[in-house]
Design a protein around this motif. Structure first.
Motif, PDB file in Angstrom:
ATOM      1  N   UNK B 103      10.807 -26.120  48.022  1.00  0.00           N
ATOM      2  CA  UNK B 103       9.378 -25.904  48.203  1.00  0.00           C
ATOM      3  C   UNK B 103       8.650 -26.834  47.240  1.00  0.00           C
ATOM      4  N   UNK B 104       8.183 -27.991  47.766  1.00  0.00           N
ATOM      5  CA  UNK B 104       7.752 -29.038  46.845  1.00  0.00           C
ATOM      6  C   UNK B 104       6.376 -28.799  46.233  1.00  0.00           C
ATOM      7  N   UNK B 105       5.748 -27.667  46.566  1.00  0.00           N
ATOM      8  CA  UNK B 105       4.431 -27.456  45.950  1.00  0.00           C
ATOM      9  C   UNK B 105       4.499 -26.670  44.646  1.00  0.00           C
ATOM     10  N   UNK B 106       5.712 -26.320  44.210  1.00  0.00           N
ATOM     11  CA  UNK B 106       5.829 -25.589  42.950  1.00  0.00           C
ATOM     12  C   UNK B 106       6.812 -26.316  42.035  1.00  0.00           C
ATOM     13  N   UNK B 107       6.716 -26.028  40.743  1.00  0.00           N
ATOM     14  CA  UNK B 107       7.642 -26.596  39.769  1.00  0.00           C
ATOM     15  C   UNK B 107       8.924 -25.768  39.795  1.00  0.00           C
ATOM     16  N   UNK B 108       9.987 -26.392  40.285  1.00  0.00           N
ATOM     17  CA  UNK B 108      11.212 -25.602  40.472  1.00  0.00           C
ATOM     18  C   UNK B 108      12.036 -25.416  39.219  1.00  0.00           C
ATOM     19  N   UNK B 109      11.564 -26.001  38.113  1.00  0.00           N
ATOM     20  CA  UNK B 109      12.236 -25.721  36.843  1.00  0.00           C
ATOM     21  C   UNK B 109      11.452 -24.701  36.036  1.00  0.00           C
ATOM     22  N   UNK B 509       4.036 -44.481  32.356  1.00  0.00           N
ATOM     23  CA  UNK B 509       4.758 -43.943  33.504  1.00  0.00           C
ATOM     24  C   UNK B 509       4.253 -44.545  34.812  1.00  0.00           C
ATOM     25  N   UNK B 510       5.184 -45.020  35.602  1.00  0.00           N
ATOM     26  CA  UNK B 510       4.831 -45.467  36.947  1.00  0.00           C
ATOM     27  C   UNK B 510       5.021 -44.272  37.866  1.00  0.00           C
ATOM     28  N   UNK B 511       4.129 -44.109  38.796  1.00  0.00           N
ATOM     29  CA  UNK B 511       4.089 -42.880  39.576  1.00  0.00           C
ATOM     30  C   UNK B 511       3.914 -43.254  41.044  1.00  0.00           C
ATOM     31  N   UNK B 512       4.833 -42.779  41.877  1.00  0.00           N
ATOM     32  CA  UNK B 512       4.739 -43.101  43.297  1.00  0.00           C
ATOM     33  C   UNK B 512       4.760 -41.844  44.139  1.00  0.00           C
ATOM     34  N   UNK B 513       3.856 -41.770  45.095  1.00  0.00           N
ATOM     35  CA  UNK B 513       3.971 -40.685  46.072  1.00  0.00           C
ATOM     36  C   UNK B 513       5.120 -41.043  47.003  1.00  0.00           C
ATOM     37  N   UNK B 514       5.792 -39.988  47.485  1.00  0.00           N
ATOM     38  CA  UNK B 514       7.039 -40.198  48.213  1.00  0.00           C
ATOM     39  C   UNK B 514       7.048 -39.355  49.483  1.00  0.00           C
ATOM     40  N   UNK B 515       7.468 -39.942  50.573  1.00  0.00           N
ATOM     41  CA  UNK B 515       7.413 -39.261  51.869  1.00  0.00           C
ATOM     42  C   UNK B 515       8.758 -39.369  52.583  1.00  0.00           C
ATOM     43  N   UNK B 516       9.006 -38.402  53.489  1.00  0.00           N
ATOM     44  CA  UNK B 516      10.206 -38.508  54.303  1.00  0.00           C
ATOM     45  C   UNK B 516       9.834 -38.231  55.748  1.00  0.00           C
ATOM     46  N   UNK B 537       5.221 -37.780  58.863  1.00  0.00           N
ATOM     47  CA  UNK B 537       5.686 -37.965  57.487  1.00  0.00           C
ATOM     48  C   UNK B 537       5.398 -36.717  56.660  1.00  0.00           C
ATOM     49  N   UNK B 538       6.391 -36.269  55.924  1.00  0.00           N
ATOM     50  CA  UNK B 538       6.214 -35.109  55.073  1.00  0.00           C
ATOM     51  C   UNK B 538       6.227 -35.583  53.637  1.00  0.00           C
ATOM     52  N   UNK B 539       5.234 -35.172  52.875  1.00  0.00           N
ATOM     53  CA  UNK B 539       5.231 -35.591  51.472  1.00  0.00           C
ATOM     54  C   UNK B 539       6.189 -34.718  50.689  1.00  0.00           C
TER      55      UNK B 539
END
Lengths: 183, 594
Positions: B103-109, B509-516, B537-539
């Motif tokens: 669930x990519x909308x929460x911090x899983x750690x 920090x270099x920061x990239x949005x990532x999609x699949x 595309x799903x972010x």
């Protein structure tokens, strides 16, 4: 002088228990004067045992009963008076309890019919059979091997895996805990 | 490495199973590990699976009651006991940790589970919960085979086919933290189900499938549904299997069905004036699982009686029962989860308001047939019609209900029209344990040789690049998507992504949005999509790296291009490679970003 000491000691040993014990000590101690290699290492005086945690004390029978109660409410149903209930009411409750009891027993013992034949068929009882394996009825005076009708196939456990319990001595007889809803 | 065994682990949403086979021998002898676990306070028993539940005990309860043979002074429990506790103490029981992991909308750690628990409960992260289950399995293995530590065996861990690169990375992290070996291989669950079928059929499978056939794996677990298509092809005169496509992660499964039926049956009880408490509701839920199988069997009775036992020790007096008509169950389960639909139907999307709760994103449409229609249509060979399967392999406990299997076959048959109807793959099934068994078999064939499913990565991946151009105040620059990993990229390969140079500032920090994307199968590395279409595309989690330079340079920024890599173990890596020096930097998933 040694003679006198010997005589004195003889009577002391004979009539004075403490003295006798002392002399015995002397005698035992004597080899110490010898070269030390013969002396085995003196064993440590036994220390008082540290209080060991009591090993789990619970009969497997209680654990079996607790499992049947936890998973199938077995103890509840056999402890309840059936007076005043209709057969339908009893049946409704028993259906679930029996099904779940069956699951527990299957898991722990994986029971199988003892005799490989279908009930009603003819079966041979071997000579020298074990009375715990076959129970003969009817004309029992015939000498085995004998053939007869299988009335009940019997049951045999193919395993026996009762859960392991590690609770306190105080709780060893508890089949089901009291349930308390707080708040 | 002195591996004696190959070990397959199914880390499921509701159940974990460990299967294993000795590496020696001419044929794999796959067995299941009996897992000792707490079934009640102070009571340890072995079960074939470890329910994926974690119970966090209050301080006063622990006191040795949650001990295991290998762990004393425990303040939590996993497995059967935790599952039972969960019924009455949802606030203290972690469930479905695996669904949270992707669930990519929460911090899983971050310690978020149990979700919505009061503050006095020492919450855990989705990652930690998964680690606890795997630790339990590892300890159970260790107790049974002390001479063959799990860290030295060949381990295959299964993940949903729909898990993206970030979720796979997190699963691996949890596994390594639990003491599994770094040589751990991740395998897609539907593929594992196919391997299990191959193991069961032996060489006969070559008679049952022929080149040109297409197998749909329909895997409905407790909480999730996973769809995969596998093609049969002929390569050098030998039949070969190739994974064609995987579906999206669908949070709908068998538990939803049992719960739906339980809800309906609770209504019948309410009509009789009976209100069920929490314990009774759960026992009703379990009764409904049995009822579902009975009522959806080939020769089902017209109705099935469901009883809920009284709560106190007065059992018979407190027992209430209702008759559940078969028609009601069929209408609810078939009509709700397997409704008849056309190939053009799509899952209904509920437009959510801005204030969506952050809990698990359960499917708003539970109709599995509509998800199936969308999946098959998305993978049509020529962009028209659909990817009709010739065979279907069912997996998951849900399909113990025979009616559901024939229903799925029937619906696909209608879609295919004149084409020969899809057939169920022959053979008996261990629907609950096939994934773990298949994983162990896969590990064995990896060592000894045998048929493999080829496929590479199940989706294509994209990095978001801001387009150049005049900035408009208050407006984000439009995003374009640069394809960095093509669909099907094989394990153990890497690719330099052709693109313009990208300038990165050193020391920051270099920061990239990532999609699949699971549907854009034709994109090649370097392809740029001018806009980001959310339908395709799903972010997922963003990628980050801080670029520290080791080279002696005055420049404050460095021009880079991307290089992507799929390791032998199936893990995805994206590197920024300097175009002016030998330096390169690995981008890592930032799973903290909400």
């Amino acid at each position: 002088m040694r003679l006198w000491l010997a005589i004195q000691s003889f009577f002391q040993v004979l009539f004075n228990r403490d003295f006798a014990a002392g002399v015995k000590q002397l005698q035992l101690a004597a080899p110490a004067a010898e070269p030390a290699q013969a002396e085995p290492a003196k064993p440590e005086p036994p220390k008082p045992q540290p209080p060991k945690p009591q090993p789990p004390v619970r009969s497997e029978a209680i654990t079996l009963l607790a499992t049947l109660q936890r998973e199938a409410r077995f103890v509840d149903i056999v402890s309840e008076s059936l007076d005043g209930y209709s057969d339908a009411q009893i049946g409704a409750a028993a259906r679930d309890v029996l099904r779940d009891c069956g699951k527990v027993i299957e898991r722990m013992f994986a029971l199988q019919p003892f005799a490989a034949k279908t009930e009603g068929e003819q079966i041979e009882v071997p000579a020298g059979y074990d009375a715990a394996e076959f129970r003969l009825t009817g004309n029992v005076s015939a000498q085995p091997p004998v053939t007869g009708e299988l009335v009940h196939a019997g049951w045999k456990a193919t395993k026996c895996e009762v859960p392991k319990w590690s609770g306190s001595k105080q709780a060893a007889l508890v089949v089901a805990p009291a349930e308390v809803q707080v708040g | 490495m002195t591996a004696k065994y190959v070990v397959g682990i199914d880390l499921g949403t509701t159940n974990c199973v460990l299967a294993f086979a000795p590496l020696e021998g001419d044929a794999p002898q796959v067995q299941l590990l009996q897992v000792p676990q707490l079934v009640a306070a102070s009571t340890v028993d072995s079960r074939q699976s470890l329910p994926s539940f974690l119970y966090l005990a209050p301080e006063h309860e622990a006191g040795g009651a949650l001990d295991l043979p290998w762990a004393q002074g425990r303040k939590f429990s996993t497995g059967e006991h935790a599952r039972r506790q969960g019924a009455e103490m949802p606030d203290r029981t972690v469930v479905a940790a695996k669904s949270w992991l992707c669930h990519s909308r929460v911090d899983r750690r971050a310690p978020l589970l149990p979700y919505n628990a009061p503050s006095d409960v020492g919450k855990v992260s989705p990652l930690t919960a998964s680690q606890r289950y795997l630790e339990h399995l590892a300890a159970a293995w260790q107790a049974e085979y002390p001479d063959a530590p799990l860290a030295e065996q060949q381990v295959v861990l299964t993940v949903p086919a729909s898990f993206d690169a970030a979720a796979r990375e997190l699963t691996r992290e949890a596994a390594l933290a639990a003491g599994l070996p770094a040589s751990l291989v991740l395998l897609e669950e539907p593929q594992a189900a196919v391997y299990s079928w191959l193991a069961e059929r032996g060489d006969d499978w070559r008679k049952e499938l022929k080149a040109g056939d297409r197998v749909l794996v329909c895997d409905i677990g407790g909480g999730t549904t996973d769809l995969t298509l596998v093609d049969v092809a002929e390569v050098d005169g030998e039949l070969a299997l190739e994974r064609l496509a995987v579906g999206d992660h669908l949070l709908v499964g068998g538990d939803n069905m049992d719960l739906a039926l339980a809800h309906q049956v609770a209504g019948l009880f309410a009509e009789q004036g009976v209100k069920l408490d929490a314990w009774q509701s759960v026992s009703l839920w379990h009764s409904c699982r049995d009822a579902k199988e009975t009522l959806l069997a080939p020769e089902a009775p017209e109705s099935h009686s469901i009883s809920v036992l009284g709560r106190g020790s007065k059992l018979i007096g407190g027992t209430v029962s209702v008759d559940v008509p078969r028609a009601m169950a069929t209408e609810l389960l078939v009509g709700g989860f397997f409704p008849e639909c056309t190939l053009a139907d799509r899952p209904e999307k509920r437009r959510v308001s801005g204030f969506q709760e952050i809990g698990l994103p359960f499917e708003s449409d539970v109709a599995i047939t509509r998800h199936l229609a969308a999946f098959l249509a998305a993978h049509a060979d020529d962009g028209q019609g659909a990817a009709y399967p010739t065979h279907v392999l069912f997996n998951g406990g849900v399909f113990k209900a025979n009616l559901l299997r024939s229903l799925v076959l029937e619906i696909i048959g209608k879609w295919a029209g004149d084409a020969p109807p899809a057939a169920e793959l022959p053979g008996g099934r261990d629907l609950d344990n096939a994934v773990a068994r298949g994983a162990a078999f896969y590990g064995w064939t990896k060592d000894h040789g045998g048929v493999r499913i080829r496929g590479g990565v199940a989706r294509s991946y994209y990095v978001g690049i801001e387009s150049a151009g005049l900035a408009i105040p208050g407006m984000p620059r439009p995003m374009r998507a640069l394809c960095v990993v093509p669909f099907g990229m094989e394990e153990g390969t890497s690719v330099d992504v052709p693109s313009g140079e990208i300038g990165l500032v050193l020391g920051e920090p270099a920061h990239f949005r990532f999609f699949s994307s699971a549907v854009r199968n034709g994109d090649q590395p370097g392809d740029v999509l001018p806009t980001i279409d959310e339908e395709e595309l799903t972010e997922t989690d963003p990628l980050e790296a801080t670029l520290e330079s080791t080279a002696d340079t005055e420049d404050s920024y460095v021009p880079v291009r991307f290089q992507s890599q799929i390791t032998e173990l199936g893990m995805f890596e994206l590197w920024c490679v300097s175009t002016t020096s030998d330096e390169r930097w690995k981008l890592e998933f930032n799973v903290r970003e909400a």
